[in-house]
Design an enzyme around this catalytic site. Structure first.
Site, PDB file in Angstrom:
ATOM      1  CG  HIS A   1       1.840   8.430  -3.662  1.00  0.00           C
ATOM      2  ND1 HIS A   1       2.153   9.693  -4.116  1.00  0.00           N
ATOM      3  CD2 HIS A   1       1.088   8.613  -2.553  1.00  0.00           C
ATOM      4  CE1 HIS A   1       1.595  10.596  -3.328  1.00  0.00           C
ATOM      5  NE2 HIS A   1       0.948   9.958  -2.371  1.00  0.00           N
ATOM      6  CG  ASP A   2       1.740   7.222   0.756  1.00  0.00           C
ATOM      7  OD1 ASP A   2       2.602   8.116   0.863  1.00  0.00           O
ATOM      8  OD2 ASP A   2       0.517   7.438   0.897  1.00  0.00           O
TER       9      ASP A   2
ATOM     10  CD  GLU B   1       7.716  10.988 -10.123  1.00  0.00           C
ATOM     11  OE1 GLU B   1       7.747   9.757  -9.931  1.00  0.00           O
ATOM     12  OE2 GLU B   1       7.343  11.796  -9.256  1.00  0.00           O
TER      13      GLU B   1
ATOM     14  CG  HIS C   1       6.851  15.555  -9.204  1.00  0.00           C
ATOM     15  ND1 HIS C   1       5.859  14.616  -9.011  1.00  0.00           N
ATOM     16  CD2 HIS C   1       6.263  16.571  -9.886  1.00  0.00           C
ATOM     17  CE1 HIS C   1       4.729  15.053  -9.539  1.00  0.00           C
ATOM     18  NE2 HIS C   1       4.948  16.243 -10.070  1.00  0.00           N
TER      19      HIS C   1
END
Length: 232
Positions: A190-191, A70, A43
């Site tokens: 994410h997480d 990303e 990213h």
């Protein structure tokens, strides 16, 4: 089977903290693939605070699994993606001052813009994915953009799951069902971590890919990179 794409931003962060080329990003990516990772995610951001644009160019020829890039489709990012031609581009609406991604696209508000961007990437044979919150109207909007997939933004799930909420994945499951019905593939990220990934996978159908970076690299500090990837 759900594929694991490993986000290597944190490895670049460690390298940048000291300068030089240790740890070496290409070597890390090659080892991740050797240990069982089924994709590599990067990213790059305009300030290049972790992944640098040059890193993306250097990684492409050495990777043997899927490459996922990303980012927010500003001109610099778009030009990079069209040059490198990864397997997948994931569009993320990064705020300039955000430490990490903190929101998905409003696919209703930005429908025309996303349609234009996605059409350009797809014309070059690049699979497209849109980073989205688990809201049905947003999923419906994503389908109208022409995207191939969505990536469900899973921070809210991770927070609720950590609190013991057994319904933490409910909205994600409903959105995955809807996305599948609309012809969209489903990614998530994410997480996500070893603490919550099994629950998420068991409760969210049609999951094509998860992208995991911060937690996986952190867990690898304790368990080793190869062992951690095998755990996933």
């Amino acid at each position: 089977m759900t594929k694991l794409s490993v986000n290597i931003n944190k490895i670049a962060t460690l390298r940048n903290a000291r300068g030089g080329d240790v740890p070496n990003l290409s070597e890390a990516a090659i080892n991740i693939e050797k240990f069982g990772g089924q994709g590599i995610t990067v990213h790059p951001r305009p300030d290049e605070r972790h992944i640098r644009y040059a890193d993306v160019r250097e990684l492409k020829p050495v990777l043997t699994t899927e490459f996922n890039i990303e980012g927010k489709p500003i001109k610099q990012f778009t030009d990079l993606v069209l040059e490198v031609k990864p397997a997948q581009v994931t569009l993320v609406p990064d705020a300039e001052d955000a430490i990490t991604s903190n929101a998905g696209w409003d696919t209703v508000k930005h429908l025309d813009y996303l349609k234009e961007v996605i059409a350009e990437f797809k014309s070059h044979g690049i699979r497209t994915s849109i980073f989205v919150d688990p809201r049905k109207e947003i999923i419906e909007g994503a389908a109208k953009t022409g995207a191939d997939r969505i990536e469900l933004y899973t921070e809210a799930f991770a927070v609720d799951f950590a609190k013991g909420d057994k319904q933490a994945a409910k909205a994600y499951a409903e959105c995955a069902e809807l996305a599948h019905d609309l012809g969209l593939g489903i990614n998530a990220g994410h997480d996500l971590s070893l603490k919550n990934i099994q629950f998420f996978k068991e409760n969210v159908p049609y999951l094509d890919e998860v992208s995991i970076g911060h937690a996986l690299i952190s867990e690898a500090l304790y368990m080793g990179l190869e062992n951690t990837i095998q755990q996933y």
